[in-house]
Design a protein around this motif. Structure first.
Motif, PDB file in Angstrom:
ATOM      1  N   THR A  25      -6.475   6.137   3.035  1.00 33.75           N
ATOM      2  CA  THR A  25      -7.607   5.722   2.215  1.00 33.75           C
ATOM      3  C   THR A  25      -7.477   4.229   1.957  1.00 33.75           C
ATOM      4  O   THR A  25      -6.457   3.786   1.419  1.00 33.75           O
ATOM      5  CB  THR A  25      -7.608   6.477   0.877  1.00 33.75           C
ATOM      6  OG1 THR A  25      -7.724   7.875   1.133  1.00 33.75           O
ATOM      7  CG2 THR A  25      -8.762   6.020   0.000  1.00 33.75           C
ATOM      8  N   LEU A  53      -1.377   7.012  -8.012  1.00 30.08           N
ATOM      9  CA  LEU A  53      -1.049   7.202  -6.601  1.00 30.08           C
ATOM     10  C   LEU A  53      -0.359   8.542  -6.352  1.00 30.08           C
ATOM     11  O   LEU A  53       0.180   8.774  -5.267  1.00 30.08           O
ATOM     12  CB  LEU A  53      -0.146   6.069  -6.100  1.00 30.08           C
ATOM     13  CG  LEU A  53      -0.672   4.640  -6.272  1.00 30.08           C
ATOM     14  CD1 LEU A  53       0.217   3.668  -5.517  1.00 30.08           C
ATOM     15  CD2 LEU A  53      -2.113   4.521  -5.821  1.00 30.08           C
ATOM     16  N   LEU A  67      -3.227   2.429 -11.669  1.00 29.95           N
ATOM     17  CA  LEU A  67      -3.602   3.208 -10.496  1.00 29.95           C
ATOM     18  C   LEU A  67      -2.832   4.518 -10.513  1.00 29.95           C
ATOM     19  O   LEU A  67      -1.657   4.552 -10.888  1.00 29.95           O
ATOM     20  CB  LEU A  67      -3.254   2.453  -9.199  1.00 29.95           C
ATOM     21  CG  LEU A  67      -4.012   1.155  -8.904  1.00 29.95           C
ATOM     22  CD1 LEU A  67      -3.365   0.442  -7.732  1.00 29.95           C
ATOM     23  CD2 LEU A  67      -5.471   1.454  -8.604  1.00 29.95           C
ATOM     24  N   ILE A 115       2.272   3.732   1.052  1.00 30.85           N
ATOM     25  CA  ILE A 115       1.334   2.614   1.044  1.00 30.85           C
ATOM     26  C   ILE A 115       1.630   1.781   2.279  1.00 30.85           C
ATOM     27  O   ILE A 115       2.799   1.561   2.628  1.00 30.85           O
ATOM     28  CB  ILE A 115       1.483   1.728  -0.204  1.00 30.85           C
ATOM     29  CG1 ILE A 115       1.457   2.562  -1.481  1.00 30.85           C
ATOM     30  CG2 ILE A 115       0.389   0.665  -0.254  1.00 30.85           C
ATOM     31  CD1 ILE A 115       1.838   1.768  -2.717  1.00 30.85           C
ATOM     32  N   LEU A 156      -7.356   0.823   0.229  1.00 29.84           N
ATOM     33  CA  LEU A 156      -7.252   0.361  -1.149  1.00 29.84           C
ATOM     34  C   LEU A 156      -7.847  -1.038  -1.295  1.00 29.84           C
ATOM     35  O   LEU A 156      -8.459  -1.359  -2.306  1.00 29.84           O
ATOM     36  CB  LEU A 156      -5.788   0.371  -1.587  1.00 29.84           C
ATOM     37  CG  LEU A 156      -5.493   0.183  -3.067  1.00 29.84           C
ATOM     38  CD1 LEU A 156      -6.154   1.285  -3.889  1.00 29.84           C
ATOM     39  CD2 LEU A 156      -3.987   0.202  -3.307  1.00 29.84           C
ATOM     40  N   SER A 201      -3.577   0.163   2.330  1.00 29.31           N
ATOM     41  CA  SER A 201      -4.081   1.532   2.417  1.00 29.31           C
ATOM     42  C   SER A 201      -3.093   2.516   1.823  1.00 29.31           C
ATOM     43  O   SER A 201      -1.886   2.286   1.807  1.00 29.31           O
ATOM     44  CB  SER A 201      -4.341   1.920   3.881  1.00 29.31           C
ATOM     45  OG  SER A 201      -5.315   1.084   4.467  1.00 29.31           O
ATOM     46  N   LEU A 202      -3.636   3.626   1.342  1.00 33.55           N
ATOM     47  CA  LEU A 202      -2.834   4.731   0.836  1.00 33.55           C
ATOM     48  C   LEU A 202      -2.817   5.842   1.874  1.00 33.55           C
ATOM     49  O   LEU A 202      -3.863   6.204   2.419  1.00 33.55           O
ATOM     50  CB  LEU A 202      -3.420   5.264  -0.473  1.00 33.55           C
ATOM     51  CG  LEU A 202      -3.485   4.258  -1.629  1.00 33.55           C
ATOM     52  CD1 LEU A 202      -4.267   4.844  -2.791  1.00 33.55           C
ATOM     53  CD2 LEU A 202      -2.081   3.872  -2.077  1.00 33.55           C
TER      54      LEU A 202
END
Length: 676
Positions: A378, A434, A432, A440, A380, A523-524
């Motif tokens: 995903t 997570l 955030l 990450i 970020l 990105s995650l």
């Protein structure tokens, strides 16, 4: 290669990549740096006696995937030695794009003429092997390029019959047979050409018997065990008996048929794995994930679009960036398949990921920052719409969203720094959550200007909770090519309360002057999500146009102990294993499943299967494309990137279709339905 006498079959070969090599007089100096014993990584060449330059190329290719940019070498096929080989299209490509491809490829045999027979066949056993392209290959290497050789050799049984499957293929590994003797004569001719390159110090990406899983060459469609014996005998003969230690062996099935890994001869006799692919929709092709499991550098050993004409080569480089990021090089064919015929050649050759001749530096390899982790991601921050609340700390100016460099897209985050300052940061502050993510990732880079001394390093970090507890990826050198940073999140507490995320840059001892730092594509990464494993039953999956079932059974499983099974009639044109209901697949990039057919029943030309989804009120159909599936099973991959309506999936399943002439009873199986 593209065969004008075969439709719907194989395709052209070519390799792409940039590199700064140096003049011939400096090669020895560079290689002494490249292969020094102090290197952390073991040599990756399959030949334990490979030359220093050959090991250097192998090691450099293996490290390209860790870069943030300049990571995929371009390539172009020059033609058939003694026949079509010429550099005219490559010069035209340079005139149009300002770039020479990183890899130049030649084929030592003409294979066929327009009538499908060897071009120089005559009554006696012919010598169709030709290596008159060698002077061009030697000059290419000395100019800072890489070299590839393939061989569309004549059929040892009947040189006039290039396409028919060789019935006694296994005899090639036995030189005491007539076929084996003729094959050994052919290898001797090939070895003469490769020796000329070896004596000139040229490493070769050697790609014999490519597209072996297809049915259009005499060596294709053979028994995998016989193919492995022939390959290993060929490796031993050329490497040990002939003493050729300049070869990197390239295993290259076609991406269309199944059994892409069935013919793999082993890691001890293979250096690179690749796919020959011609498709109008490269992002949806199959085989990449399958070949990555072999643990070798990956390449598109032939790459193009399925139709000739003004196809869009931008789709290929975009697919490499988004779906096939571990690609080390690509090779495009000549003639009508050449990028020179395409209006998008400039975009292909000048993409930020493309490495062309003159940009290959075998002494420069990028180590990963953190343990590489793959999975659905995903975004970020991509900085396409500005700084996105990211700031700088201990920077001189900035940060700004800029277009002068990007790992993906068109923008990245940039700040100016003073290398006399020990550390600087690009970071985001704010709460955030997570939790649920596995890692990450981010791309970090430094500008080439300024004195970086031993190299400016970067590390990706998070700070959690009231105490701002620090955890990071570990340091990696971030040069002008950039580096991929990965911070695994497993075992980190407080992920539901992350207060800061960022990248810390640290100048080396003795560094000085001004430079710039860059960040892109933060990105995650999520873990792959199992949709169905059938360990606890059918899990609401059903059958359509099946004879009996489905049931959860233990007679076969791709993972665990159970799979889903249904009985079918092979006289029925199609059958399905499926799940109906509302699913939200948004944010996922791929859907996979492992499937199988039972060995009983007459499958004729082979039962095919495709993975599909149906979305929205109109039940819009999208699928992975058909592949032949047998009793050994096959993994299906469906690329979800670019598919609309993924937030409203109404049906997901596997469609099976028997071949014409099939009949009798059989069974179909599915297991390990997974989102990534």
């Amino acid at each position: 290669m593209k065969d004008p006498g075969v439709t719907g079959g194989a395709a052209p070969d070519v390799v792409r990549r940039r590199h700064v090599f140096v003049l011939a007089a400096l090669v020895a100096v560079v290689l002494s740096l490249v292969v020094a014993p102090a290197r952390v990584h073991a040599d990756v060449a399959a030949d334990p006696s490979a030359s220093a330059s050959t090991r250097a190329v192998a090691d450099w290719l293996a490290h390209l995937r860790h870069r943030a940019g300049n990571r995929v070498v371009s390539g172009h096929f020059g033609g058939y030695s003694g026949g079509t080989f010429a550099l005219g299209q490559i010069e035209t490509l340079h005139d149009r794009t300002g770039q020479y491809p990183g890899v130049l490829a030649c084929d030592y045999a003409g294979g066929w003429n327009d009538n499908g027979t060897p071009a120089d066949w005559h009554d006696n056993y012919p010598t169709t092997i030709d290596h008159s392209c060698n002077p061009s290959l030697i000059a290419w290497w000395k100019s800072g390029g890489l070299v590839s050789v393939s061989v569309h050799g004549p059929n040892p049984a009947d040189p006039k019959d290039f396409h028919s499957r060789l019935a006694d293929f296994a005899q090639l590994s036995d030189p005491s047979t007539a076929l084996g003797s003729r094959w050994r004569d052919q290898l001797d001719q090939v070895a003469a050409g490769l020796r000329e390159l070896d004596e000139a110090g040229v490493p070769v990406l050697f790609r014999p018997m490519h597209e072996m899983n297809g049915a259009w060459f005499w060596w294709g469609g053979q028994s995998p065990s016989a193919f492995t014996r022939v390959w290993r005998a060929m490796f031993d003969y050329l490497t040990t008996t002939k003493g050729l230690h300049n070869l990197l062996w390239v295993y290259a099935p076609d991406c269309g048929p199944q059994q892409r890994t069935a013919y793999y001869p082993g890691s001890d006799v293979t250096d690179v794995v690749g796919l020959d692919c011609y498709t109008d929709t490269p992002a949806s092709l199959n085989g990449y994930d399958e070949l990555l499991t072999l643990g070798k550098p990956f390449a598109f050993t032939e790459m193009g679009v399925g139709t000739t004409g003004d196809f869009d080569f931008r789709a290929w480089i975009e697919a490499i960036r988004t779906r096939f990021p571990a690609t080390a090089y690509f090779l495009t064919w000549d003639s009508v398949w050449s990028p020179v015929k395409n209006q998008y050649a400039t975009e292909l050759m000048n993409d930020s990921w493309t490495v062309n001749r003159g940009e290959i530096d075998l002494a420069a390899r990028t180590e990963p920052g953190g343990t590489p982790i793959t999975g659905p991601s995903t975004p970020l921050a991509d900085f396409e719409s500005g700084t996105q609340e990211w700031t700088g700390y201990k920077v001189k100016n900035g940060p700004w969203s800029v277009t002068e460099w990007a790992a993906q897209g068109t923008h990245s985050l940039k700040a100016d720094i003073d290398l006399g300052t020990p550390e600087s940061y690009l970071l985001h502050r704010g709460r955030l959550d997570l939790s649920g993510y596995t890692a990450i990732t981010a791309f970090a880079r430094t500008a080439p200007w300024g004195n970086h001394a031993g190299g400016t390093t970067a590390k990706l970090y998070v700070r959690t909770g009231d105490g701002l507890t620090w955890r990071d990826s570990g340091s990696a050198v971030a040069g002008p090519d950039g580096v991929t940073l990965t911070l695994p999140l497993a075992g980190i507490s407080g992920l539901n309360d992350v207060r800061e995320i960022g990248v810390r840059f640290a100048a080396g001892d003795g560094a000085g002057g001004g430079t710039s730092i860059y960040l892109d594509q933060v990105s995650l990464v999520r873990p792959a999500m199992p949709l169905a494993d059938f360990e606890s039953g059918t899990q609401e999956w059903t059958g359509y146009k099946v004879k009996n079932g489905p049931w959860s059974v233990t007679e076969w499983a791709a993972q665990g102990t159970h799979s889903l099974k249904a009985d079918i009639d092979l006289g029925t044109p199609e059958s399905y294993l499926l799940h109906r209901g509302h699913l939200d697949l948004s944010g996922y990039t791929a859907l996979s499943a492992t499937i199988r057919t039972a060995p009983w029943g007459n499958h004729a030309g082979g039962t095919t299967a495709k993975l599909y989804v149906r979305t929205g009120d109109g039940l819009t159909w999208r699928d992975s494309g058909s592949v032949v599936v047998g009793s050994d099973g096959v993994k299906l991959w469906f690329n979800l990137v670019g598919s609309s309506g993924l937030n409203d999936v109404r049906e997901i399943g596997v469609h099976f279709a028997p071949a014409a002439g099939a009949g009798g009873q059989s069974a179909i199986y599915a297991d390990a339905i997974t989102l990534r």
